[in-house]
Design an enzyme around this catalytic site. Sequence first.
Site, PDB file in Angstrom:
ATOM      1  CE  LYS A  35      -2.237   1.250   3.706  1.00  0.00           C
ATOM      2  NZ  LYS A  35      -3.309   1.452   4.697  1.00  0.00           N
TER       3      LYS A  35
HETATM    4  C1  5RP Z   1      -3.097   4.745   8.664  1.00  0.00           C
HETATM    5  C2  5RP Z   1      -3.130   3.802   7.545  1.00  0.00           C
HETATM    6  C3  5RP Z   1      -4.359   3.807   6.720  1.00  0.00           C
HETATM    7  O1  5RP Z   1      -4.782   2.453   6.588  1.00  0.00           O
HETATM    8  C4  5RP Z   1      -4.027   4.313   5.323  1.00  0.00           C
HETATM    9  O2  5RP Z   1      -3.378   5.543   5.401  1.00  0.00           O
HETATM   10  C5  5RP Z   1      -5.304   4.422   4.503  1.00  0.00           C
HETATM   11  O3  5RP Z   1      -6.124   5.362   5.083  1.00  0.00           O
HETATM   12  P1  5RP Z   1      -6.322   6.806   4.385  1.00  0.00           P
HETATM   13  O4  5RP Z   1      -7.013   6.586   3.062  1.00  0.00           O
HETATM   14  O5  5RP Z   1      -7.174   7.553   5.385  1.00  0.00           O
HETATM   15  O6  5RP Z   1      -4.950   7.384   4.214  1.00  0.00           O
HETATM   16  O7  5RP Z   1      -2.229   3.047   7.267  1.00  0.00           O
HETATM   17  O8  5RP Z   1      -1.896   4.594   9.316  1.00  0.00           O
END
Ligand code: 5RP
Length: 266
Positions: free
Chosen positions: A172
């Site tokens: 991610k």
């Molecule tokens: C927070 C995270 C979240 O899962 C990730 O950032 C996704 O959330 P957003 O779309 O709000 O950024 O890892 O630490």
Amino acid sequence: MDWGMKNRLSKIIRPETGRTVMLAVDHGYFLGPTTGLEEPGKTVEPLLQYADTLMLTRGVLRSCMDASKNVPIVLRVSGGTSILGNLADEGTTVSMRDALRLNVSGVAMSIFVGSELERKSLLALADLINEAEEFGVPVLAVTAVGKEMARDARYLGLACRIAAELGAHVVKTYYCEEFEKVVKNCPVPIVIAGGKKIPEREAIELSYNAVRRGAVGVDMGRNIFQSEHPVAMIRTVREIVHKDLAPDKAWDLFNTLAREKGKAFA
Ligand code: 5RP
């Protein structure tokens, strides 16, 4: 790849489209009761049917989620820091044994490439992958971006590739200019986080651009649950991710769905 790993991965990235809409609500592990997540169970309830998987912490899963709901879980298993401390100083907070007991489909851990604690986070990821592989559990590596880091293709490409080289099954990261380069140089699927709340129209463009440039989907939180119309937003993102709905049509859909639930956007 053994059957179990394939089966769990298929619950995260849908085989029908090869895409995924992951709803991220794990923010509280370092942000506390952040806006929109004051009562996670209430926030998630109307959104769950539109999410392919839910990313959250052990504590929220156990205390706020209905165990009879058949939604695949990606469990946040790193933490140990807060917004008041050094966010890069995370460790592993959930054992593989407990993750399996919670019947999760995957586990997630952040890495902090470029921070003074990069080695600690990368070795923790490697340890997690070693154990997860034994039990056929996919690992989602989350490329955290320090305030001092440039959220560009060079940095994100480095972090994503390192995660993949260590054996992460999905990575991610964030959308950026030349995102296609980040995807091309990463041998495993990439999903994008939405990041801080931006206007819905921009979040729609972001989602569309990301999947058009090779992301297999989104792991989005704030741009869904902090929207004035969270259900309209996740339903729209779903149409973009799984059906490549173009931004203009997606914006129209969002407003139509929002009208169904109160005032539309201009
Ligand atoms: C927070 C995270 C979240 O899962 C990730 O950032 C996704 O959330 P957003 O779309 O709000 O950024 O890892 O630490």
